[in-house]
Design an enzyme around this catalytic site. Sequence first.
Site, PDB file in Angstrom:
ATOM      1  CD1 TRP A  69      -1.074   2.377   2.162  1.00 35.01           C
ATOM      2  CD2 TRP A  69      -2.900   1.643   1.117  1.00 35.01           C
ATOM      3  NE1 TRP A  69      -2.006   3.389   2.189  1.00 35.01           N
ATOM      4  CE2 TRP A  69      -3.142   2.956   1.547  1.00 35.01           C
ATOM      5  CE3 TRP A  69      -3.920   0.975   0.415  1.00 35.01           C
ATOM      6  CZ2 TRP A  69      -4.348   3.622   1.326  1.00 35.01           C
ATOM      7  CZ3 TRP A  69      -5.125   1.639   0.195  1.00 35.01           C
ATOM      8  CH2 TRP A  69      -5.327   2.939   0.658  1.00 35.01           C
ATOM      9  CG  ASN A  71      -1.635   6.748   2.428  1.00 32.76           C
ATOM     10  OD1 ASN A  71      -0.972   5.837   2.898  1.00 32.76           O
ATOM     11  ND2 ASN A  71      -2.093   7.722   3.188  1.00 32.76           N
ATOM     12  CG  ASP A  72      -1.328  11.043   2.416  1.00 34.66           C
ATOM     13  OD1 ASP A  72      -2.177  10.331   1.864  1.00 34.66           O
ATOM     14  OD2 ASP A  72      -1.491  11.554   3.532  1.00 34.66           O
ATOM     15  CD  GLN A  88       1.792   8.798   5.667  1.00 37.19           C
ATOM     16  OE1 GLN A  88       0.879   8.466   6.402  1.00 37.19           O
ATOM     17  NE2 GLN A  88       2.987   9.159   6.126  1.00 37.19           N
ATOM     18  CB  SER A 132       0.918  13.227   5.772  1.00 40.33           C
ATOM     19  OG  SER A 132       0.651  12.142   4.928  1.00 40.33           O
ATOM     20  NE  ARG A 195      -5.547  13.252   9.460  1.00 39.53           N
ATOM     21  CZ  ARG A 195      -6.762  13.161   9.974  1.00 39.53           C
ATOM     22  NH1 ARG A 195      -6.963  13.253  11.268  1.00 39.53           N
ATOM     23  NH2 ARG A 195      -7.815  12.984   9.172  1.00 39.53           N
ATOM     24  CG  ASP A 196      -1.962  15.475   7.464  1.00 35.58           C
ATOM     25  OD1 ASP A 196      -1.344  14.527   7.994  1.00 35.58           O
ATOM     26  OD2 ASP A 196      -3.116  15.363   7.007  1.00 35.58           O
ATOM     27  CD  GLU A 250      -7.369  13.345   5.765  1.00 35.19           C
ATOM     28  OE1 GLU A 250      -7.211  12.512   6.668  1.00 35.19           O
ATOM     29  OE2 GLU A 250      -7.608  13.021   4.585  1.00 35.19           O
TER      30      GLU A 250
HETATM   31  N1  DQQ Z   1      -3.109  10.202   5.286  1.00 34.21           N
HETATM   32  C1  DQQ Z   1      -2.214  10.234   6.414  1.00 34.21           C
HETATM   33  C2  DQQ Z   1      -2.704  11.348   7.273  1.00 34.21           C
HETATM   34  C3  DQQ Z   1      -3.434  12.206   6.318  1.00 34.21           C
HETATM   35  C4  DQQ Z   1      -4.107  11.216   5.427  1.00 34.21           C
HETATM   36  C5  DQQ Z   1      -2.199   8.900   7.076  1.00 34.21           C
HETATM   37  C6  DQQ Z   1      -4.522  11.772   4.106  1.00 34.21           C
HETATM   38  O1  DQQ Z   1      -1.641  12.015   7.913  1.00 34.21           O
HETATM   39  O2  DQQ Z   1      -4.331  13.063   6.964  1.00 34.21           O
HETATM   40  O3  DQQ Z   1      -1.701   7.922   6.219  1.00 34.21           O
HETATM   41  O4  DQQ Z   1      -4.663  10.783   3.130  1.00 34.21           O
END
Ligand code: DQQ
Length: 585
Positions: A69, A71-72, A88, A132, A195-196, A250
Site C-alpha cells: 500500500w 498513499n500520500d 506513506q 504525513s 495532523r499534517d 487534511e
Molecule cells: N493520510 C495520512 C494522514 C493524512 C491522510 C495517514 C490523508 O496524515 O491526513 O496515512 O490521506
Amino acid sequence: MGTVRPIIKISPMASSAVCFIGFCSVLLGFVVGIQASHVVYRDLQSIESSPKDHLPYRTGFHFQPAKNWMNDPNGPMVYKHVYHLFYQYNPYGADWGNIVWAHATSTDLVNWIHHKHAIYPSAPFDINGTWSGSATFLKGKKPAILYTGIDPQRRQVQNLAFPKSVSDPYLIEWTKPPQNPLMEPINGINSSSFRDPTTGWQGPDGRWRVIIGNKRGRRGMALLYRSKDFVHWTKAKHPLHSAKDTGMWECPDFYPVSVEGENGVDTSVIGKSVKHVLKNSLDDTKHDYYTIGTYYTEKDRYIPDAGSIDGDAGLRYDYGKFYASKTFFDDVKNQRILWGWINESLSREDYIKQGWSGVQAIPRKIWLDKFRKQLVQWPVVEIEKLRVNGIRLPRTELTGGSVHEISGVTASQADVEVTFELSKMGKIEEIDSNSLMNPQHLCSQKGAAVKGSVGPFGLLVLASKSLEERTAVFFRVFKSQNKYVVLMCSDQSRSSLREEPDKATYGAFLNVDPHREKLSLRSLIDHSIVESFGGKGKACITSRVYPKLAIDGGAHLYVFNNGTSSVTISSFSAWSMKGAQIKYL
Ligand code: DQQ
C-alpha cells in the site's frame, strides 16, 4: 471502412516502419470496422519498472513501490541536486496500516531509486504511526521534516526529524530530536483531528510559521504555529484560515505563486510579486480543493479572493482521482512542483488480492494563470524523455459521428497531444444555469455515447479493438446566457467489462473561449491510469481504469466526434512511452 492515410513520424526510425491512421467514418454506435495496421511495440512496454509486470494494471512510467500500500506523497524536496520523495507506506500489505515514511530519490523526477524507510515508529511520540508531513530548509540549507506521530494514547502530535548527515545527498538516515513531540493537541484541540504539518515559511519578523490540518465541529481549519528556532512552537490565537461545513482539512499546503510567468518561488516569498494559494484535502469527499488569495502578514491571516470559494464547490487541482497532494519549490529549475496520490478504484478485496495499491501522479509544474483566477498544471518536461516513435497527423476534419483509429503507438503506455479547432460551430446546445453547478453530474448525464451538437469529441483511450471497452476523454461545448461553456469529461462508464471497479464519470469546466482559442487535450496513458490535461493544463482529470480486453497489445487509441458539427484536428502528436527505470530495494 474508409481510406488509410499515411501520417508523419516525429522521430526518425528504420525506414521500413510506416504508420497509418485508419479512417473508419462509421456512425458512433461504437461498433466500427477497424483496420489492421495497429503496431504494438512490445519491447517498449516497461520491463525495468515493474517487477510484477505480468499484472496488467501495474504502471510503466508512474511512481509506485514494488508492492503493498502507498498513499500520500510526503516531504518532497530537492537537495544537492537530488529529488526526494517520501510517501506513506505499509511495509506489510496492500491495505492502509502500519504506516512508515518510505523514501525514493531521483535526479530527473522520472527514474527512481528506492531506499530503506526514512521515518518509522520508534519512540513513544510516534509509536502508533508516522503520518504525513513536509520538508523545510533551515539556515544553511539544512533539511528538516515535520510529521504527525501517533502516540501511545492514539493522539496526533507533531514531530521533527533531521538527517543524520547533511553531507549525504541521499539523506538516508534520519534522527528524531529529544524535544519531540513539538506540538500536542491541548487546550481543546481534538486529538484525532490534528495532523499534517506544512512546509514552514518565515514571516517578516524572521519567525517560522507552519499550519496544521484541523476541524472544530464541521468547520475545517488550518491551525497556525510560530517558532523562532523550528523546535519550540506556539499556537497563534487565530487559524491562518477556516471555513464552515468543510469538515477535516487534511494535508494543507500554503505557498506563494508569482503573479507573472511560470516560474515558481520559494515558500517564504511575500509581497506584491506574489499571490498565495491554500490547498486543503477534504477528508469527507477526498477532493483536493484550493483557493487563491492574499496573505496578510501583519495579522497572519489568509483571505481568499472574491469568487475563490472554499470547499467542494471550489477549484480543484484535479477533477478525478488525486488526493493528499503536496508542492515543493524546485530551486534547481525555478519551478513549483505538485505531487498527488492516485488511489485505486478497485474494491479493497481486489487491491489486496493484486498485492499493491496506489500510484503517484506524474509530478506537475504548477503556476498562476495570467488572469490570476486559477492555477495551471503541466507534467514536468523530463517525462518527455520517455517518448519514443512519435507520430503526427496532418490537419484532419473530424466529421460528426466518426471514429478514427490512431496506429503506431503502444496504446497502453502513451503520451497523446491533440488540438481541436471549432471554426464551423453549428447550433450549440443551450444549458440552464443549474447545470453549471456540477460538471461531474453534467458529464454523467451526457457521456460520450450521448450525441450532441458541438461535441462530444476527443479521445477513446485504453479501448478494445471493437470498442466494447473504452475510456472517453472529451469536450462538449454549450451555451449558457450567451456565453460559451466548455465541458471536459473523462467517462469511465464503459472502461471495463469487469463489473466491480468504480466507473464514475468525472467532469470539469474549462475556462477557454472556443471561438478564439483552440481546445487542447493531453492524455498520459499508463495501463490503468489516464491523466488528462485540458486547455494546456487549465483543467486536469485523472482516471483509474481496469480493462479486461484493452490491456497491453489489446489496447487501442481512437479520436472520435459524436456531435453533429464537424471539428478540425489542427494538430495531433502521440508517442509510445518507455518504462521509467526504477530500482527497488
Ligand atoms: N493520510 C495520512 C494522514 C493524512 C491522510 C495517514 C490523508 O496524515 O491526513 O496515512 O490521506
